[in-house]
Design a protein around this motif. Sequence first.
Motif, mmCIF file in Angstrom:
data_model
loop_
_atom_site.group_PDB
_atom_site.id
_atom_site.type_symbol
_atom_site.label_atom_id
_atom_site.label_comp_id
_atom_site.label_asym_id
_atom_site.label_seq_id
_atom_site.Cartn_x
_atom_site.Cartn_y
_atom_site.Cartn_z
ATOM 1 N N LEU A 1 0.826 -1.192 0.000
ATOM 2 C CA LEU A 1 0.000 0.000 0.000
ATOM 3 C C LEU A 1 0.865 1.249 0.000
ATOM 4 C CD1 LEU A 1 -2.679 -1.152 2.587
ATOM 5 C CD2 LEU A 1 -2.667 -1.439 0.111
ATOM 6 N N GLY A 2 0.532 2.145 -0.942
ATOM 7 C CA GLY A 2 1.231 3.422 -0.976
ATOM 8 C C GLY A 2 2.632 3.332 -1.513
ATOM 9 N N CYS A 3 2.934 2.348 -2.378
ATOM 10 C CA CYS A 3 4.289 2.206 -2.920
ATOM 11 C C CYS A 3 4.638 3.425 -3.777
ATOM 12 C CB CYS A 3 4.389 0.954 -3.778
ATOM 13 S SG CYS A 3 4.250 -0.567 -2.870
ATOM 14 N N LEU A 4 5.766 4.059 -3.498
ATOM 15 C CA LEU A 4 6.284 5.156 -4.291
ATOM 16 C C LEU A 4 5.220 6.201 -4.584
ATOM 17 C CD1 LEU A 4 8.560 3.234 -6.814
ATOM 18 C CD2 LEU A 4 9.164 4.235 -4.643
ATOM 19 N N ASP A 5 4.430 6.536 -3.601
ATOM 20 C CA ASP A 5 3.408 7.560 -3.777
ATOM 21 C C ASP A 5 4.108 8.892 -4.011
ATOM 22 O OD1 ASP A 5 0.458 8.526 -1.852
ATOM 23 O OD2 ASP A 5 0.927 8.591 -4.002
ATOM 24 N N ALA A 6 3.724 9.591 -5.076
ATOM 25 C CA ALA A 6 4.452 10.795 -5.447
ATOM 26 C C ALA A 6 3.473 11.944 -5.642
ATOM 27 C CB ALA A 6 5.244 10.554 -6.731
ATOM 28 N N ALA A 7 4.047 13.141 -5.825
ATOM 29 C CA ALA A 7 3.226 14.287 -6.126
ATOM 30 C C ALA A 7 2.478 14.036 -7.425
ATOM 31 C CB ALA A 7 4.113 15.518 -6.261
ATOM 32 N N SER A 8 1.196 14.395 -7.483
ATOM 33 C CA SER A 8 0.386 14.081 -8.642
ATOM 34 C C SER A 8 -0.601 15.205 -8.875
ATOM 35 C CB SER A 8 -0.350 12.760 -8.394
ATOM 36 O OG SER A 8 -1.153 12.860 -7.240
ATOM 37 N N PRO A 9 -1.234 15.209 -10.058
ATOM 38 C CA PRO A 9 -2.241 16.232 -10.323
ATOM 39 C C PRO A 9 -3.305 16.219 -9.241
ATOM 40 C CG PRO A 9 -1.697 15.025 -12.325
ATOM 41 C CD PRO A 9 -1.010 14.328 -11.189
ATOM 42 N N SER A 10 -3.936 17.381 -9.067
ATOM 43 C CA SER A 10 -4.879 17.537 -7.968
ATOM 44 C C SER A 10 -6.060 16.593 -8.053
ATOM 45 C CB SER A 10 -5.381 18.990 -7.937
ATOM 46 O OG SER A 10 -6.006 19.314 -9.188
ATOM 47 N N ASP A 11 -6.372 16.074 -9.258
ATOM 48 C CA ASP A 11 -7.513 15.181 -9.379
ATOM 49 C C ASP A 11 -7.099 13.714 -9.298
ATOM 50 O OD1 ASP A 11 -6.166 15.061 -11.737
ATOM 51 O OD2 ASP A 11 -7.927 15.271 -13.040
ATOM 52 N N GLY A 12 -5.841 13.449 -8.950
ATOM 53 C CA GLY A 12 -5.384 12.072 -8.828
ATOM 54 C C GLY A 12 -6.038 11.380 -7.641
ATOM 55 N N ARG A 13 -6.368 10.087 -7.816
ATOM 56 C CA ARG A 13 -6.992 9.307 -6.750
ATOM 57 C C ARG A 13 -6.271 7.982 -6.612
ATOM 58 N NH1 ARG A 13 -13.357 8.964 -7.151
ATOM 59 N NH2 ARG A 13 -12.962 8.307 -4.995
ATOM 60 N N ARG A 14 -6.396 7.394 -5.441
ATOM 61 C CA ARG A 14 -5.806 6.071 -5.213
ATOM 62 C C ARG A 14 -6.797 5.002 -5.639
ATOM 63 N NH1 ARG A 14 -0.652 6.082 -4.898
ATOM 64 N NH2 ARG A 14 -0.462 4.471 -3.313
ATOM 65 N N ILE B 1 4.265 -0.883 -12.365
ATOM 66 C CA ILE B 1 2.939 -0.404 -12.762
ATOM 67 C C ILE B 1 3.083 1.048 -13.188
ATOM 68 C CG2 ILE B 1 0.547 -0.087 -12.036
ATOM 69 C CD1 ILE B 1 1.240 -2.184 -9.788
ATOM 70 N N SER B 2 2.769 1.324 -14.447
ATOM 71 C CA SER B 2 2.972 2.656 -15.024
ATOM 72 C C SER B 2 1.637 3.311 -15.350
ATOM 73 C CB SER B 2 3.817 2.566 -16.305
ATOM 74 O OG SER B 2 5.069 1.966 -16.044
ATOM 75 N N ASN B 3 1.569 4.617 -15.068
ATOM 76 C CA ASN B 3 0.391 5.406 -15.409
ATOM 77 C C ASN B 3 0.786 6.881 -15.450
ATOM 78 O OD1 ASN B 3 -2.266 6.128 -15.959
ATOM 79 N ND2 ASN B 3 -2.812 6.287 -13.786
ATOM 80 N N PRO B 4 1.465 7.311 -16.528
ATOM 81 C CA PRO B 4 1.876 8.717 -16.626
ATOM 82 C C PRO B 4 0.662 9.647 -16.508
ATOM 83 C CG PRO B 4 2.856 7.375 -18.366
ATOM 84 C CD PRO B 4 1.810 6.533 -17.704
ATOM 85 N N PRO B 5 0.841 10.832 -15.898
ATOM 86 C CA PRO B 5 2.115 11.446 -15.477
ATOM 87 C C PRO B 5 2.555 11.058 -14.074
ATOM 88 C CG PRO B 5 0.327 12.971 -15.103
ATOM 89 C CD PRO B 5 -0.297 11.745 -15.727
ATOM 90 N N PHE B 6 1.898 10.080 -13.446
ATOM 91 C CA PHE B 6 2.268 9.682 -12.103
ATOM 92 C C PHE B 6 3.523 8.819 -12.138
ATOM 93 C CE2 PHE B 6 -2.390 9.898 -12.457
ATOM 94 C CZ PHE B 6 -2.621 11.013 -11.666
ATOM 95 N N ARG B 7 4.229 8.809 -11.017
ATOM 96 C CA ARG B 7 5.440 7.987 -10.933
ATOM 97 C C ARG B 7 5.080 6.515 -10.916
ATOM 98 N NH1 ARG B 7 8.989 10.095 -6.040
ATOM 99 N NH2 ARG B 7 10.008 8.099 -6.498
ATOM 100 N N ASP B 8 6.012 5.690 -11.415
ATOM 101 C CA ASP B 8 5.797 4.241 -11.446
ATOM 102 C C ASP B 8 5.711 3.670 -10.036
ATOM 103 O OD1 ASP B 8 5.942 4.408 -14.167
ATOM 104 O OD2 ASP B 8 7.927 3.467 -14.344
#
Length: 256
Positions: free
Chosen positions: A20-33, A62-69
């Motif tokens: 849970l929460g692996c490599l959680d990074a700064a993301s756009p304001s509308d990003g959700r878990r 697991i990749s999903n740009p622009p979020f970090r892997d």
Amino acid sequence: MRGLRPAVSAAVVSACLMALGCLDAASPSDGRRADLAFYPVFEGYGPLDGTPSDVDSFRITISNPPFRDTVVVRVLTEGQDSIELRVQVTVNAGSDTVTISFQGYSSATGMLLYSGTQSIELRGGIPSPPRPVDATYVGPGRGVRSISIGPDQAALRPGGTQQFTYAAFDTAGVEMPDDSVPVHFVSTNTSVVRVNSAGLATALADGTARIIIGSVARNSIRDTALFTVSAAPPPLVSSVSPANGPLAGGTSVTIT
């Protein structure tokens, strides 16, 4: 875990691994878990066959740009024969698609044996059922077409040993070097005979069993040898013909 498993269905032992929460990074304001659950399906193995026993180390990106892997590394514990992973990833609001890159290794050799990529659609805040990720064999021996075990039968007393060897052939019928074709050996009756990963069989108790050799690259390619264990070996001579009476010169005698 080492050696190859028999081509029979084994009970799948789920190992839910939470990251849970692996490599959680700064993301756009509308990003959700979003919760993501997946499991590898190995080429040549049925859904109940679990994980090939030569593969025990995994790296998943697991990749999903622009979020970090998100990167997950796991190693199977001894006796575990399947793996299911559950992670949390960051996705855009609404429906989003993430890409899973899967790699399976042998920790004994460090060799990459299976690889796969899969795209999965997720929605933030909504649990996702476990999804399959196809894992293709990429290790050595992919060109093998047939395998022949030698000898094809053996008879020993308890405590005796027999070294089994093999010859592997490619699609053109040309023999391949042994070190280019990974195989596994399996005894169908381990109370009668035990065989190690190098093909050395040890007779344990009276009875019969088959020694199966299978290709790691292509699980359906295999050969078998009959193995008999007996504390009282068969007589060297079972019959003589003619059975009695003096023999004249030139008489033929048959011994079996």
